[in-house]
Enzyme design. Structure first.
Site, PDB file in Angstrom:
ATOM      1  N   ASP A 154     -41.074 -45.944 -30.373  1.00  0.00           N
ATOM      2  CA  ASP A 154     -42.477 -46.634 -30.055  1.00  0.00           C
ATOM      3  C   ASP A 154     -43.467 -45.891 -28.638  1.00  0.00           C
ATOM      4  OD1 ASP A 154     -43.857 -48.312 -30.415  1.00  0.00           O
ATOM      5  OD2 ASP A 154     -42.997 -50.039 -29.135  1.00  0.00           O
TER       6      ASP A 154
ATOM      7  N   ASP B  33     -28.814 -27.620  -8.540  1.00  0.00           N
ATOM      8  CA  ASP B  33     -30.136 -28.111  -7.667  1.00  0.00           C
ATOM      9  C   ASP B  33     -31.103 -27.152  -6.609  1.00  0.00           C
ATOM     10  OD1 ASP B  33     -30.003 -29.948  -9.445  1.00  0.00           O
ATOM     11  OD2 ASP B  33     -29.741 -31.466  -8.408  1.00  0.00           O
TER      12      ASP B  33
ATOM     13  N   CYS C   1     -23.696 -81.680  -5.867  1.00  0.00           N
ATOM     14  CA  CYS C   1     -24.895 -81.328  -6.943  1.00  0.00           C
ATOM     15  C   CYS C   1     -24.058 -81.355  -8.295  1.00  0.00           C
ATOM     16  CB  CYS C   1     -25.970 -80.199  -6.736  1.00  0.00           C
ATOM     17  SG  CYS C   1     -26.614 -80.582  -8.301  1.00  0.00           S
TER      18      CYS C   1
ATOM     19  N   ASP D 196     -34.069 -25.506  -6.893  1.00  0.00           N
ATOM     20  CA  ASP D 196     -34.986 -25.630  -5.944  1.00  0.00           C
ATOM     21  C   ASP D 196     -35.547 -24.132  -4.976  1.00  0.00           C
ATOM     22  OD1 ASP D 196     -35.418 -28.444  -6.386  1.00  0.00           O
ATOM     23  OD2 ASP D 196     -34.029 -28.677  -4.425  1.00  0.00           O
TER      24      ASP D 196
ATOM     25  N   GLU E 245     -35.504 -39.750 -39.529  1.00  0.00           N
ATOM     26  CA  GLU E 245     -34.741 -40.269 -37.870  1.00  0.00           C
ATOM     27  C   GLU E 245     -35.564 -40.966 -36.837  1.00  0.00           C
ATOM     28  OE1 GLU E 245     -39.261 -36.890 -36.958  1.00  0.00           O
ATOM     29  OE2 GLU E 245     -38.205 -36.828 -38.397  1.00  0.00           O
TER      30      GLU E 245
ATOM     31  N   LYS F  83     -37.666 -43.457 -34.981  1.00  0.00           N
ATOM     32  CA  LYS F  83     -39.752 -43.348 -34.664  1.00  0.00           C
ATOM     33  C   LYS F  83     -39.366 -44.178 -32.883  1.00  0.00           C
ATOM     34  CE  LYS F  83     -43.995 -45.495 -36.968  1.00  0.00           C
ATOM     35  NZ  LYS F  83     -43.928 -46.062 -35.557  1.00  0.00           N
TER      36      LYS F  83
ATOM     37  N   CYS G  14     -34.094 -81.206  -5.390  1.00  0.00           N
ATOM     38  CA  CYS G  14     -33.285 -81.225  -6.582  1.00  0.00           C
ATOM     39  C   CYS G  14     -33.784 -82.005  -7.920  1.00  0.00           C
ATOM     40  CB  CYS G  14     -32.181 -80.833  -6.177  1.00  0.00           C
ATOM     41  SG  CYS G  14     -30.909 -80.130  -7.809  1.00  0.00           S
TER      42      CYS G  14
ATOM     43  N   CYS H  76     -29.733 -83.630  -8.594  1.00  0.00           N
ATOM     44  CA  CYS H  76     -29.457 -84.403  -7.451  1.00  0.00           C
ATOM     45  C   CYS H  76     -30.989 -84.928  -6.296  1.00  0.00           C
ATOM     46  CB  CYS H  76     -27.747 -84.401  -6.633  1.00  0.00           C
ATOM     47  SG  CYS H  76     -28.709 -82.137  -5.388  1.00  0.00           S
TER      48      CYS H  76
ATOM     49  N   LYS I 166     -39.577 -50.312 -40.576  1.00  0.00           N
ATOM     50  CA  LYS I 166     -39.572 -50.900 -39.005  1.00  0.00           C
ATOM     51  C   LYS I 166     -38.602 -51.301 -38.640  1.00  0.00           C
ATOM     52  CE  LYS I 166     -43.320 -50.316 -36.670  1.00  0.00           C
ATOM     53  NZ  LYS I 166     -44.404 -50.703 -36.826  1.00  0.00           N
TER      54      LYS I 166
ATOM     55  N   CYS J 186     -30.704 -75.476  -3.987  1.00  0.00           N
ATOM     56  CA  CYS J 186     -30.498 -77.481  -3.965  1.00  0.00           C
ATOM     57  C   CYS J 186     -29.609 -77.170  -2.971  1.00  0.00           C
ATOM     58  CB  CYS J 186     -29.696 -77.718  -5.430  1.00  0.00           C
ATOM     59  SG  CYS J 186     -28.947 -79.682  -4.789  1.00  0.00           S
TER      60      CYS J 186
ATOM     61  N   TYR K  50     -41.712 -33.370 -33.302  1.00  0.00           N
ATOM     62  CA  TYR K  50     -41.229 -34.164 -34.797  1.00  0.00           C
ATOM     63  C   TYR K  50     -41.387 -33.414 -36.532  1.00  0.00           C
ATOM     64  CZ  TYR K  50     -45.133 -37.656 -34.693  1.00  0.00           C
ATOM     65  OH  TYR K  50     -46.020 -38.062 -34.817  1.00  0.00           O
TER      66      TYR K  50
HETATM   67  N1  5U1 Z   1     -40.255 -39.156 -36.053  1.00  0.00           N
HETATM   68  C1  5U1 Z   1     -41.220 -39.849 -36.507  1.00  0.00           C
HETATM   69  N2  5U1 Z   1     -42.659 -40.386 -36.122  1.00  0.00           N
HETATM   70  N3  5U1 Z   1     -43.323 -39.808 -37.309  1.00  0.00           N
HETATM   71  C2  5U1 Z   1     -44.969 -40.307 -36.902  1.00  0.00           C
HETATM   72  N4  5U1 Z   1     -41.705 -38.573 -37.497  1.00  0.00           N
HETATM   73  C3  5U1 Z   1     -42.932 -39.246 -37.784  1.00  0.00           C
HETATM   74  N5  5U1 Z   1     -44.066 -38.428 -38.726  1.00  0.00           N
HETATM   75  C4  5U1 Z   1     -45.816 -38.907 -38.444  1.00  0.00           C
HETATM   76  C5  5U1 Z   1     -45.745 -40.072 -37.519  1.00  0.00           C
HETATM   77  C6  5U1 Z   1     -46.464 -40.720 -38.027  1.00  0.00           C
HETATM   78  O1  5U1 Z   1     -46.015 -38.157 -39.240  1.00  0.00           O
HETATM   79  C7  5U1 Z   1     -45.970 -37.738 -41.006  1.00  0.00           C
HETATM   80  C8  5U1 Z   1     -44.777 -38.141 -41.474  1.00  0.00           C
HETATM   81  C9  5U1 Z   1     -47.144 -37.143 -40.901  1.00  0.00           C
END
Ligand code: 5U1
Length: 675
Positions: free
Chosen positions: A118, A33, A434, A37, A114, A116, A411, A414, A317, A429, A229
């Site tokens: 969120d 590090d 108790c 830096d 792979e 997905k 409480c 008790c 999903k 309490c 991806y």
């Molecule tokens: N990992 C992944 N997420 N994702 C979302 N791959 C991937 N591919 C996507 C989407 C909407 O769309 C293509 C298959 C078109």
């Protein structure tokens, strides 16, 4: 002179791009590090002296820029499609059938799958290797330009890592998902609640909110990350398969999820899904399923797309972890230290297949911060084996009849006074006798990490206390079979079993013993730390505050609590009584408390005698680590029922494999398994 400066600037930028990649993307820094830096400071100094030479792709330019009035829009060269969702295996198998019917083939089609993420889908546009634009997916055809914000994400390369200039594509569009990992998300929410700002419901909302900031200096402070991806336009690059695209992206310095299942038949993809579903809580980020893609790009082209989604891909999903429901009432539970925990009673709702009817609200401040009232519609969350919790109130659903919560002054069990110390978030309490507190202390004493008294469950403890047979844990070992046999649903046989279990539990370790006492702020880990340091109960009981504070992991709060506990006459008497009843503390070697220290376990497949979370907790309590992925650093792969690809990988690289029985043996006799 100016050529020398230009040359040095270019060297520094290249070096820092490379070290950023090793540090942030691969998590394997090549330099210390301090050295990093030093390079960064030199670059900043040179750029400050020569502001005309600052380039937008310089590693110094990630801190954000002056706020925008609004976001411009940008058309995607190739539309960013969305995905069709599957929620069960039948739908995935039907997808595979559709693919094969369309391709008129009976042979298996290979898919790459792979995680997905969120998060929020983005497109990164590189021209001659430099990041020039970044946009949201928008409606799939046109997105918002969020370049300044995306530039602040440390794992997004500002310049692609291609050492051979001729091979740098003139235009490269990279697609990925921006997300916030779980721990930084929790921290961000805590900070927001402390400042009186509303919490984000989940990491996805937090990522979306962060990317939609007009002021990129705010985005720069958010812990955003990315997994890439796919590609849109990629001039001069040719790929035969999706897997090749992912490898190429990795080679160019993009962060690609390492948990990808390459080129497999649909049946193996289903196993991959189950494996990921089981282990999803071991990951540091949230996933909401997997994406399954036909691997061969030629086949993808033949399959083409429907109006909004490709025929060659599908999202499978995971069951949801959050649902909305209504708070029917809020009452309080009394814990073993007298802490009053407000609990929301909910209209029962199924969250990921499990019915949730109660959720913890933690404490009074938490309720205030979240603004939860009886009658509110709330978002509840259940993740793994963790107690369900109320995430936030859906204020738009308020009708005006909702009732704010008030911590009771006495409480509920008790009737004793309830106090809240100034520096504490919890109300307590004050009555140590108790009944609720006694029951909780005894349950804790008998729990798995403590005396582990098999068969002494909540109901039985309730009866023993209510009937006045037991007033403290010290009374347990003087119980007689006849006392127990007279209780509800206890025959002579069950009573004998319980007597036997109590007898067995008498042989214990110092760490378990200390943990069982239920000293405030002394959980399993701190109990182990104390046991390791003091080795004998007497030495611990006579330790001074200075002795305790001198231990690395012990601060003034724990130290005070330990001293106060052993100063209390009743506690010392209870300890004498359990020792007189025949409890024996094994003397242990230094280090024996964490016999699995340095050992990394990977769990795959379903366990039958325990849950994955419990197995993880037990491994960790013994000093071991549980990781979601197999690498050469893995010590053991534990293969349950229907193990996934982790088992194949373990076999491939020669990692030791334990079945469930092996795991249990390891947990019972860890020293025999430690490496
Ligand atoms: N990992 C992944 N997420 N994702 C979302 N791959 C991937 N591919 C996507 C989407 C909407 O769309 C293509 C298959 C078109």
């Amino acid at each position: 002179m100016s050529d020398d400066i230009r040359k040095r600037l270019s060297e520094l930028r290249q070096a820092l791009h490379r070290h950023n990649y090793f540090y942030y993307v691969l998590d394997e820094p090549e330099i210390s590090d301090v050295e990093y830096d030093r390079l960064m400071q030199e670059l900043i100094a040179l750029e400050t002296e020569h502001p005309e030479m600052v380039k937008p792709d310089s590693p110094t330019q990630r801190v954000g820029a002056p706020p925008l009035e609004k976001f411009e829009t940008m058309a995607h060269t190739i539309p960013m499609l969305s995905l069709e969702n599957a929620f069960g295996e039948e739908e995935v198998l039907a997808f595979d059938q559709r693919v094969r019917r369309f391709l008129k083939t009976d042979s298996p089609v290979l898919y790459t799958a792979e995680p997905k993420m969120d998060g929020v889908a983005v497109e990164l546009v590189y021209e001659n290797g430099r990041l020039v634009d970044a946009s949201t997916r928008g409606d799939g055809y046109t997105g918002e330009l969020i370049t300044l914000n995306v530039r602040t994400i440390k794992t997004v390369p500002l310049a692609i890592l291609e050492m051979v200039p001729e091979r740098v594509p003139s235009r490269l569009e990279v697609r990925g998902e921006v997300f916030i990992p779980i721990e930084p998300f929790k921290q961000l929410n805590e900070e927001r609640l402390d400042k009186g700002e509303p919490a984000f419901a989940n990491p996805r909302n937090a990522a979306a909110g962060s990317l939609r900031q007009l002021d990129s200096t705010i985005t720069a402070k958010r812990p955003l990350d990315i997994f890439c991806y796919g590609v849109g336009m990629a001039t001069g690059l040719e790929f035969a398969s999706h897997w090749e695209i992912l490898q190429a992206l990795k080679g160019l310095g993009f962060r690609v999820n390492p948990h990808i299942k390459p080129r497999a038949r649909i049946e193996e993809i289903l196993v991959y899904y189950r494996d990921l579903l089981d282990s999803r809580h071991e990951f540091p980020y949230e996933m909401d399923g997997i994406v399954i893609k036909v691997d061969d790009l030629g086949l993808q082209a033949r399959l083409g797309e429907k109006s909004r989604s490709p025929r060659w891909a599908m999202a499978y999903k995971f069951p949801a972890t959050q649902e909305t429901t209504r708070v029917l009432k809020i009452d309080v539970q009394v814990g073993r230290t007298g802490a009053l925990t407000p609990v929301a009673h909910l209209e029962p709702v199924s969250v990921g297949g499990v019915t949730v009817s109660r959720a913890t609200l933690h404490n009074e401040d938490e309720i205030k911060k979240k603004g939860v009232r009886t009658g509110d519609t709330v978002l509840v969350q259940r993740a793994g084996d963790v107690i369900p919790e109320v995430v936030k109130v859906i204020t738009a659903k308020r009708t005006g009849v909702e009732q704010p919560f008030r911590m009771p002054a006495t409480c509920p069990v008790c009737g004793a006074k309830v106090i809240r110390l100034e520096q504490e978030a919890v109300s307590r309490c004050v009555n140590a006798n108790c009944r609720a507190q006694i029951k909780e202390r005894i349950k804790h004493f008998a729990s798995k990490g403590a005396f582990d008294i098999d068969g002494l469950g909540d109901k039985l403890v309730g009866q023993l206390v209510d009937k006045g047979l037991v007033k403290s844990y010290a009374d347990l070992f003087v119980l007689e079979k006849a006392n127990i046999a007279g209780l509800e649903r206890m025959g002579g046989k069950s009573a004998q079993n319980l007597m036997d279990a109590m007898e067995r539990s008498k042989q214990t370790s110092l760490a378990r013993f200390v943990y069982a006492l239920g000293i405030r702020h002394v959980g399993e880990h701190i109990a182990q730390v104390l046991a390791r340091r003091f080795k004998a109960l007497n030495t611990l009981m006579s330790a001074t505050a200075d002795d305790l504070i001198a231990i690395d992991e012990i601060g003034p709060q724990v130290s005070e609590s330990v001293i106060a506990f052993f100063d209390h006459r009743e506690n010392r008497e209870n300890i004498s009584r359990i020792l007189d009843a025949g409890v024996r503390i094994e003397t242990e070697e230094a280090g024996a408390q964490e016999p699995l220290a340095g050992n990394t376990f990977v769990l795959t497949g379903a366990l039958e005698s325990t849950t994955r979370s419990q197995a993880k907790a037990r491994i960790e309590a013994l000093g071991g680590r549980v990781s979601p992925s197999v690498s050469r650093k893995t010590t053991y792969v534990v293969a349950g029922k229907d193990p996934g690809s982790k088992l194949d990988k373990a076999k491939q690289i020669g990692i030791k494999i334990l079945d469930e029985k092996g795991l249990i043996e390891c947990l019972e006799d860890p020293t025999a398994f430690s490496h």
